[in-house]
Design an enzyme around this catalytic site. Sequence first.
Site, PDB file in Angstrom:
ATOM      1  N   HIS A  56      -2.502   0.871  -0.498  1.00  0.00           N
ATOM      2  CA  HIS A  56      -2.050   0.326  -1.900  1.00  0.00           C
ATOM      3  C   HIS A  56      -3.431   0.840  -2.655  1.00  0.00           C
ATOM      4  O   HIS A  56      -4.943   0.717  -2.786  1.00  0.00           O
ATOM      5  CB  HIS A  56      -2.076  -1.112  -2.165  1.00  0.00           C
ATOM      6  CG  HIS A  56      -0.964  -1.319  -1.438  1.00  0.00           C
ATOM      7  ND1 HIS A  56      -0.089  -2.250  -2.047  1.00  0.00           N
ATOM      8  CD2 HIS A  56       0.713  -0.077  -1.024  1.00  0.00           C
ATOM      9  CE1 HIS A  56       1.597  -2.400  -1.389  1.00  0.00           C
ATOM     10  NE2 HIS A  56       1.082  -1.096  -1.067  1.00  0.00           N
ATOM     11  N   GLU A  58      -4.884  -1.191  -5.274  1.00  0.00           N
ATOM     12  CA  GLU A  58      -5.797  -2.091  -5.111  1.00  0.00           C
ATOM     13  C   GLU A  58      -6.615  -2.410  -4.109  1.00  0.00           C
ATOM     14  O   GLU A  58      -8.284  -2.692  -4.008  1.00  0.00           O
ATOM     15  CB  GLU A  58      -5.275  -3.903  -5.618  1.00  0.00           C
ATOM     16  CG  GLU A  58      -4.048  -3.450  -6.508  1.00  0.00           C
ATOM     17  CD  GLU A  58      -2.847  -3.214  -5.778  1.00  0.00           C
ATOM     18  OE1 GLU A  58      -2.921  -2.043  -5.241  1.00  0.00           O
ATOM     19  OE2 GLU A  58      -2.604  -3.974  -6.626  1.00  0.00           O
ATOM     20  N   CYS A  86       0.916  -6.833  -4.978  1.00  0.00           N
ATOM     21  CA  CYS A  86       1.726  -7.751  -4.270  1.00  0.00           C
ATOM     22  C   CYS A  86       0.711  -9.317  -3.175  1.00  0.00           C
ATOM     23  O   CYS A  86      -0.306  -8.828  -3.572  1.00  0.00           O
ATOM     24  CB  CYS A  86       2.475  -6.348  -2.924  1.00  0.00           C
ATOM     25  SG  CYS A  86       0.711  -6.180  -1.695  1.00  0.00           S
ATOM     26  N   CYS A  89      -2.164  -7.425  -1.834  1.00  0.00           N
ATOM     27  CA  CYS A  89      -3.431  -7.079  -2.892  1.00  0.00           C
ATOM     28  C   CYS A  89      -3.979  -8.384  -3.678  1.00  0.00           C
ATOM     29  O   CYS A  89      -5.257  -8.146  -3.217  1.00  0.00           O
ATOM     30  CB  CYS A  89      -2.865  -6.173  -3.989  1.00  0.00           C
ATOM     31  SG  CYS A  89      -2.552  -4.290  -3.214  1.00  0.00           S
TER      32      CYS A  89
END
Lengths: 147, 147
Positions: A56, A58, A86, A89
């Site tokens: 991801h 992040e 999410c 993260c």
Amino acid sequence: MENIFTDEYFMKKALQEAEMAFEKGEIPVGAVIVVNNIIIARSHNLTEMLNDVTAHAEMQSITAAANYLGGKYLKDCTLYVTLEPCQMCAGALYWSQISKIVFGARDEQRGFLSMGAKLHPKTTVVSGVMANEAADLMKRFFVSRRK
Amino acid sequence: MENIFTDEYFMKKALQEAEMAFEKGEIPVGAVIVVNNIIIARSHNLTEMLNDVTAHAEMQSITAAANYLGGKYLKDCTLYVTLEPCQMCAGALYWSQISKIVFGARDEQRGFLSMGAKLHPKTTVVSGVMANEAADLMKRFFVSRRK
């Protein structure tokens, strides 16, 4: 003199990253990490290209910022991310003790606010910054995938 | 014929990884990922060495297993990890849709069960396998750090 380094200024940079993800066929989420108005990390979602659920935006920016700073705690740093993080993260951001998180659109289904993960008590959160732009990009992406 | 490939068998491999973390001065957590009784990933916590909060044993094994399989979903895979996963790792495991998680010791403070992160509905969980061994290793580590 007007301060040009607003939350919108840096969220635009995150949105540019999200556009780059879109062009690669990735779910369009982008992120930057900023300290003293300097961008020290920029990234976008690469889960498809890397075949890796952990890629991801992040997560990549957290790793890159820690590399830049030479330490794993993101003190005085702000993460700008186009979509609500999410729980993975949010969990990584918890460990990083990051000072501030600014996100754009809500993710009602998979965002940490609905799923239940917690941020660090040291972290402040601002939401809804350029949320429409981020949400529109997501909608365009999923419409284009259905065709 | 007796099946040697028990949960204890693979948890011992994860404990060996945890010992390797201990020797490096890392919080001693180890993990392996298994499919059809074959270990396809093994890792231990490297957050200090890499200056990276995301370098938990589980995260590394998820990435390595996906690389091995050539796909990001860990169908028919089992993760063995010596300590209850945190919310970051639980969030990554959620995205991976892993079939089974076996963990050793509980982490009452930072484990996903207390913190609130959710696993995927497809994932089954077994806890407490060689929990004493894993907990003893953690205790030994924190005692050695206080000296």
